[in-house]
Design a protein around this motif. Sequence first.
Motif, mmCIF file in Angstrom:
data_model
loop_
_atom_site.group_PDB
_atom_site.id
_atom_site.type_symbol
_atom_site.label_atom_id
_atom_site.label_comp_id
_atom_site.label_asym_id
_atom_site.label_seq_id
_atom_site.Cartn_x
_atom_site.Cartn_y
_atom_site.Cartn_z
ATOM 1 N N SER A 162 -33.425 -43.280 86.984
ATOM 2 C CA SER A 162 -33.914 -43.878 85.750
ATOM 3 C C SER A 162 -33.738 -42.860 84.618
ATOM 4 O O SER A 162 -34.569 -41.994 84.422
ATOM 5 N N THR A 163 -32.637 -43.009 83.892
ATOM 6 C CA THR A 163 -32.326 -42.014 82.866
ATOM 7 C C THR A 163 -32.285 -42.623 81.475
ATOM 8 O O THR A 163 -32.084 -43.823 81.307
ATOM 9 N N VAL A 164 -32.462 -41.760 80.494
ATOM 10 C CA VAL A 164 -32.296 -42.119 79.096
ATOM 11 C C VAL A 164 -31.057 -41.380 78.610
ATOM 12 O O VAL A 164 -31.014 -40.142 78.687
ATOM 13 N N PRO A 165 -30.049 -42.096 78.134
ATOM 14 C CA PRO A 165 -28.847 -41.403 77.634
ATOM 15 C C PRO A 165 -29.177 -40.566 76.402
ATOM 16 O O PRO A 165 -29.884 -41.012 75.509
ATOM 17 N N VAL A 166 -28.659 -39.355 76.371
ATOM 18 C CA VAL A 166 -28.858 -38.448 75.246
ATOM 19 C C VAL A 166 -27.530 -38.203 74.534
ATOM 20 O O VAL A 166 -27.451 -38.226 73.316
ATOM 21 N N PHE A 167 -26.473 -37.998 75.318
ATOM 22 C CA PHE A 167 -25.174 -37.669 74.764
ATOM 23 C C PHE A 167 -24.088 -38.171 75.695
ATOM 24 O O PHE A 167 -24.208 -38.044 76.913
ATOM 25 N N LYS A 168 -23.040 -38.716 75.125
ATOM 26 C CA LYS A 168 -21.871 -39.106 75.910
ATOM 27 C C LYS A 168 -20.641 -38.755 75.094
ATOM 28 O O LYS A 168 -20.495 -39.185 73.957
ATOM 29 N N ARG A 169 -19.771 -37.973 75.715
ATOM 30 C CA ARG A 169 -18.530 -37.561 75.057
ATOM 31 C C ARG A 169 -17.619 -38.766 74.905
ATOM 32 O O ARG A 169 -17.398 -39.512 75.841
ATOM 33 N N LYS A 170 -17.148 -38.935 73.714
ATOM 34 C CA LYS A 170 -16.179 -40.009 73.444
ATOM 35 C C LYS A 170 -14.810 -39.539 73.902
ATOM 36 O O LYS A 170 -14.391 -38.431 73.593
#
Length: 174
Positions: A162-170
């Motif tokens: 159960s995670t909350v996205p913080v950053f995702k590289r485009k």
Amino acid sequence: MEIQENIINKVANSGLITLNLEDFYHKGERVIYDIKDNLFHGLMLREKDFRAFIKDHDWTQYQDKNVGIICSADAIVPTWAYMLLANKLQPHANEVVFGGLETLDAVLFTKALAKINRDDYANERVVVKGCGDIDIPVAAYVEVTNLLTPVVKSIMFGEPCSTVPVFKRKDVTV
């Protein structure tokens, strides 16, 4: 006829790396040195008296401790007084900072996290564990985010299930 289902652990197969900030917690005792105890009439610091205290005080009681230096009184304290305290504490204490427990913890975590080998997390999906037995300061979460953002594929907060996205590289395609 017996039906057997294979249980697949999707979390284990997800390729996520869990980073537990508790692993970076310095276990040494934290103490606060409040310079208010050295003030003349609770108002100001007298150099002669303070230097006598500095000379005679048993600094070994701070051996291996993490010390935050504060002044909780609304008083006139010259900067050199904090410098004298730091100078006497430094040979004994593990860490000496100007500030309270929050500042002390932030500095301890910053120094511990600086030892992370960022190459270990290059292009990885990282979950920064969000709960545990130790109260982790927000400063540590900010610091680990600053350290890992340039190298990871993604950063999430929470638990792998159960995670909350913080950053995702485009993905950049040309």
